[in-house]
Motif scaffolding. Sequence first.
Motif, PDB file in Angstrom:
ATOM      1  N   UNK A  85      -4.785   5.549  14.917  1.00 17.18           N
ATOM      2  CA  UNK A  85      -5.820   4.855  14.627  1.00 17.18           C
ATOM      3  C   UNK A  85      -6.353   3.832  15.498  1.00 17.18           C
ATOM      4  N   UNK A  86      -5.108   2.989  15.977  1.00 14.88           N
ATOM      5  CA  UNK A  86      -5.308   1.792  16.616  1.00 14.88           C
ATOM      6  C   UNK A  86      -5.703   2.546  18.141  1.00 14.88           C
ATOM      7  N   UNK A  87      -5.079   3.592  18.801  1.00 10.70           N
ATOM      8  CA  UNK A  87      -5.627   4.057  19.834  1.00 10.70           C
ATOM      9  C   UNK A  87      -7.158   4.358  19.804  1.00 10.70           C
ATOM     10  N   UNK A  88      -7.652   4.963  18.698  1.00  7.18           N
ATOM     11  CA  UNK A  88      -8.849   5.383  18.651  1.00  7.18           C
ATOM     12  C   UNK A  88      -9.882   4.089  18.580  1.00  7.18           C
ATOM     13  N   UNK A  89      -9.513   3.037  17.989  1.00  8.76           N
ATOM     14  CA  UNK A  89     -10.368   1.731  18.222  1.00  8.76           C
ATOM     15  C   UNK A  89     -10.044   1.233  19.633  1.00  8.76           C
ATOM     16  N   UNK A  90      -9.221   1.317  20.330  1.00  8.09           N
ATOM     17  CA  UNK A  90      -8.977   0.599  21.621  1.00  8.09           C
ATOM     18  C   UNK A  90      -8.017  -0.793  21.255  1.00  8.09           C
ATOM     19  N   UNK A  91      -7.170  -0.453  20.466  1.00  7.13           N
ATOM     20  CA  UNK A  91      -6.443  -1.752  20.329  1.00  7.13           C
ATOM     21  C   UNK A  91      -4.829  -1.435  20.157  1.00  7.13           C
ATOM     22  N   UNK A  92      -4.116  -2.158  20.319  1.00 11.98           N
ATOM     23  CA  UNK A  92      -2.451  -1.839  20.339  1.00 11.98           C
ATOM     24  C   UNK A  92      -2.032  -2.585  18.880  1.00 11.98           C
ATOM     25  N   UNK A  93      -1.009  -1.764  18.139  1.00  9.91           N
ATOM     26  CA  UNK A  93      -0.329  -2.388  17.222  1.00  9.91           C
ATOM     27  C   UNK A  93       0.837  -3.109  17.792  1.00  9.91           C
ATOM     28  N   UNK A  94       1.119  -4.287  17.630  1.00  5.73           N
ATOM     29  CA  UNK A  94       2.081  -4.955  17.727  1.00  5.73           C
ATOM     30  C   UNK A  94       2.661  -5.829  16.859  1.00  5.73           C
ATOM     31  N   UNK A  95       3.448  -5.252  16.041  1.00  6.80           N
ATOM     32  CA  UNK A  95       4.113  -6.107  14.935  1.00  6.80           C
ATOM     33  C   UNK A  95       5.355  -7.236  15.449  1.00  6.80           C
ATOM     34  N   UNK A  96       5.455  -8.117  14.609  1.00  8.27           N
ATOM     35  CA  UNK A  96       6.233  -9.154  14.662  1.00  8.27           C
ATOM     36  C   UNK A  96       7.467  -8.792  14.481  1.00  8.27           C
ATOM     37  N   UNK A  97       7.657  -7.800  13.243  1.00  5.02           N
ATOM     38  CA  UNK A  97       9.107  -7.178  13.064  1.00  5.02           C
ATOM     39  C   UNK A  97       8.731  -5.802  12.441  1.00  5.02           C
ATOM     40  N   UNK A  98       9.934  -5.065  13.010  1.00  2.00           N
ATOM     41  CA  UNK A  98      10.108  -3.588  12.799  1.00  2.00           C
ATOM     42  C   UNK A  98      11.304  -3.314  12.008  1.00  2.00           C
ATOM     43  N   UNK A  99      11.160  -2.527  11.009  1.00  3.07           N
ATOM     44  CA  UNK A  99      12.251  -2.168  10.123  1.00  3.07           C
ATOM     45  C   UNK A  99      12.042  -1.021   9.239  1.00  3.07           C
ATOM     46  N   UNK A 100      13.009  -0.094   9.099  1.00  9.82           N
ATOM     47  CA  UNK A 100      12.990   1.073   8.414  1.00  9.82           C
ATOM     48  C   UNK A 100      13.006   1.017   6.880  1.00  9.82           C
ATOM     49  N   UNK A 101      13.507  -0.260   6.436  1.00 11.98           N
ATOM     50  CA  UNK A 101      13.701  -0.565   5.127  1.00 11.98           C
ATOM     51  C   UNK A 101      12.702  -0.968   4.331  1.00 11.98           C
ATOM     52  N   UNK A 102      12.095  -0.317   3.479  1.00 10.61           N
ATOM     53  CA  UNK A 102      10.899  -1.010   2.566  1.00 10.61           C
ATOM     54  C   UNK A 102      11.246  -2.148   1.835  1.00 10.61           C
ATOM     55  N   UNK A 103      12.496  -2.237   1.321  1.00 12.87           N
ATOM     56  CA  UNK A 103      12.955  -3.362   0.766  1.00 12.87           C
ATOM     57  C   UNK A 103      12.793  -4.706   1.565  1.00 12.87           C
ATOM     58  N   UNK A 104      13.118  -4.640   2.823  1.00 10.75           N
ATOM     59  CA  UNK A 104      13.105  -5.541   3.731  1.00 10.75           C
ATOM     60  C   UNK A 104      11.821  -6.104   4.130  1.00 10.75           C
ATOM     61  N   UNK A 105      10.663  -5.090   4.252  1.00 10.41           N
ATOM     62  CA  UNK A 105       9.364  -5.379   4.449  1.00 10.41           C
ATOM     63  C   UNK A 105       8.890  -6.078   3.270  1.00 10.41           C
ATOM     64  N   UNK A 106       9.196  -5.673   2.040  1.00  9.24           N
ATOM     65  CA  UNK A 106       8.670  -6.419   0.940  1.00  9.24           C
ATOM     66  C   UNK A 106       9.144  -7.886   0.796  1.00  9.24           C
ATOM     67  N   UNK A 107      10.379  -7.938   1.079  1.00 10.35           N
ATOM     68  CA  UNK A 107      11.007  -9.300   1.179  1.00 10.35           C
ATOM     69  C   UNK A 107      10.440 -10.346   2.293  1.00 10.35           C
ATOM     70  N   UNK A 108      10.317  -9.777   3.468  1.00  7.69           N
ATOM     71  CA  UNK A 108       9.428 -10.493   4.459  1.00  7.69           C
ATOM     72  C   UNK A 108       8.247 -10.872   4.111  1.00  7.69           C
ATOM     73  N   UNK A 109       7.405  -9.688   3.466  1.00  4.86           N
ATOM     74  CA  UNK A 109       5.735 -10.322   3.292  1.00  4.86           C
ATOM     75  C   UNK A 109       6.098 -11.328   2.111  1.00  4.86           C
ATOM     76  N   UNK A 110       6.854 -11.450   1.198  1.00  5.70           N
ATOM     77  CA  UNK A 110       7.067 -12.261   0.079  1.00  5.70           C
ATOM     78  C   UNK A 110       7.185 -13.723   0.739  1.00  5.70           C
TER      79      UNK A 110
END
Length: 326
Positions: A221-246
Amino acid sequence: MYNVYTDLKESSIRKGWIYIELRHLEYFLMVSKELHFTKAAEKLGISQPTLSHQIKILEQEVGFPLFNRIGKKIELTKVGEIVQQEALNIQSSLQNINSQIEAFTKVEIGELKIAVLPGEITDLVSTLCIQFNQLYPSIQVLVQSTDQVEKAVLENQADFGIGFYFNRHDMLQVTKLYEEEFYLIGNHRDEEKSISFSSVLDRPLILFPKLQQCRKMLDKTSDEVGKRVEPIVETSSIESILKLVRSGIGYSVVSRTLYEFYDTEDLFFQQIEKPSLNREVHLAMKKNSFINYAARSYIDILVREIERLRFHIEKDSIASLKSFIS
């Protein structure tokens, strides 16, 4: 002994009954898989001369060579390809017979095999295994997380599969389970209930890696709107994602499936628009294949959970699925 009736049109080919023993088909399928007599014989637990002799008997009965022998290499002839396809159909039918007999004689024991795409759908399927195990503790559940769900179902490696997209296939019955949206989640409430996709990409994002299905949708979708996805953190653990968001480090984009099945009561979400992010979740089964007791029971639990969470469903599809498993 299995009787295969052939009505061949060419005058040079005899018409009538062909008598084939099931073990000959088993030997033939192993050779057609390995394309090597010695390797096939080893897997069958017989000698190579015995295997060659049995294949010759089959070829004599069929009336045509099934393999082209080129030195030490072999390949299927056109007739061999026909016999291979029909032999696989016979093998599948025999497996269905065994499955039906076992389902009637061992109603509450056995195993359930589910193929599912890696990611949050695996989490959904695995979570429901808790409820299933409470009802049927003697049934072993095998959840296969794979990018080749369709192949697993067609090759009888799974009783059914769950994924987002399936190619049209004559041997596959596909039912749309539900449609879900994606949310932007954070640790504080925003005044606006929705946010544009472009604005999402401007936020500090904590995301799954590129191989995860949700991330693939974001990148596309980002390619379609002409922008790039540039995350500050990448992880395959949903628990880690939720912890970082919290912790307030950043935001994340998650499917409603994930949002519903994890402890997210302390987090806040915004719906994404312009464009919105949605996807369909489908269940695939092999056509004309017996669905065992365990699979029917699990599908029933899955459908009831989807209805409880009030996902966007197609009533006709769900009604048809309920009728099938009842």
